[in-house]
Scaffold this active site. Structure first.
Site, short mmCIF file in Angstrom:
data_model
loop_
_atom_site.label_atom_id
_atom_site.label_comp_id
_atom_site.label_asym_id
_atom_site.label_seq_id
_atom_site.Cartn_x
_atom_site.Cartn_y
_atom_site.Cartn_z
NE ARG A 71 -25.80 19.80 -26.73
CZ ARG A 71 -26.67 19.80 -25.73
NH1 ARG A 71 -27.95 19.58 -25.96
NH2 ARG A 71 -26.27 20.04 -24.49
N GLY A 72 -29.80 20.33 -30.78
CA GLY A 72 -31.06 19.99 -30.17
C GLY A 72 -30.85 19.49 -28.74
N GLY A 73 -31.95 19.22 -28.06
CA GLY A 73 -31.86 18.69 -26.70
C GLY A 73 -31.74 19.76 -25.65
CE LYS A 74 -36.24 20.22 -22.29
NZ LYS A 74 -37.17 20.64 -21.22
CG HIS A 78 -19.94 17.22 -22.86
ND1 HIS A 78 -20.58 16.05 -23.18
CD2 HIS A 78 -20.55 18.19 -23.61
CE1 HIS A 78 -21.51 16.28 -24.07
NE2 HIS A 78 -21.52 17.57 -24.35
CB ALA A 149 -26.55 12.38 -23.71
CB ILE A 150 -28.04 11.36 -29.08
CG1 ILE A 150 -27.34 10.00 -28.98
CG2 ILE A 150 -28.05 11.86 -30.53
CD1 ILE A 150 -28.04 8.90 -29.74
CB CYS A 180 -31.41 14.93 -21.09
SG CYS A 180 -29.73 14.47 -21.56
#
Length: 225
Positions: A71-74, A78, A149-150, A180
């Site tokens: 995925r994108g992001g850093k 969870h 967060a997304i 993130c």
């Protein structure tokens, strides 16, 4: 009521890699037309996941294992008390035949902003690098802080991954990483903001009611993620 164009599955608590396998199965089905647009709603056992932009210095300080994902992001965490949603959706395409990924992120943010407002938490977007997600703005209790967060990936115009809304998780789990990749803000939860226990069970029906926002056409307030 959830749109008939959108199937929603409450999956309970699911190991991260098991959920990732199910995402890929559903993604293949949505691409070929054998599966409907589907949102998985679940919790994970405690796990750190790192998107493609994660820097080495942002990873757990004590060497805790991390699942690297596409995925994108850093990096993020969870775990129990956090409501995770994976929308596997065929996205509207722009001229040229490609999906508008930024618009999908903005729709996801708007859906979460509306859910938080219904609970009594005022949230917003923040413009800037690494600022996708939903935020409580700086006030007398602290700096800007992220409550949701997304992280999105789109392949063949169908989305994967999604959002994570902090309901009542163990927030100390974020202290072991740079969440993130953001060093000048913090993270928070609905429980911390409202001063009462806000469970995943309480938030689930609110999320479900607002999921049709993911299928609407919004004019983004700004274009950069």
């Amino acid at each position: 009521m959830v749109s008939p164009a959108l199937a929603v599955r409450r999956a309970g608590t699911v190991e991260y890699l098991t959920a990732w396998d199910e995402q890929r199965r559903l993604h293949a089905g949505v691409v070929e037309g054998s599966e409907p647009n589907t949102v998985l709603l679940l919790e994970h056992p405690s796990v750190y996941t790192a998107g493609k932009l994660t820097e080495p210095w942002e990873r757990p300080f004590d060497g805790t294992p991390v699942v690297d994902v596409d995925r994108g992001g850093k990096i993020t965490w969870h775990g129990p008390g956090q409501l995770v949603g994976y929308p596997i959706l065929r996205l509207p395409v722009q001229r040229g035949g490609l999906a508008d990924v930024v618009a999908h992120v903005r729709r996801t943010e708007q859906m979460l902003i509306d859910v938080c407002a219904e609970l009594g938490v005022a949230t917003t977007r923040i413009k800037g690098n690494n600022r996708s997600g939903v935020w409580v703005r700086e006030d007398d209790r602290g700096p800007d802080r992220k409550v949701a967060a997304i992280g999105i990936r789109v392949a063949r115009n169908v989305s994967l991954h999604g959002f994570a809304l902090n309901c009542d998780p163990d927030m100390t789990r974020f202290a072991n990483i740079v969440p993130c990749g953001i060093t000048d803000a913090s993270v928070t939860s609905l429980t911390a903001e409202l001063g009462r226990d806000v469970t995943v069970a309480e938030v689930l029906p609110l999320i479900e009611r607002h999921l049709p926002t993911l299928l609407t056409t919004l004019t983004p307030p700004f274009r950069n993620s």
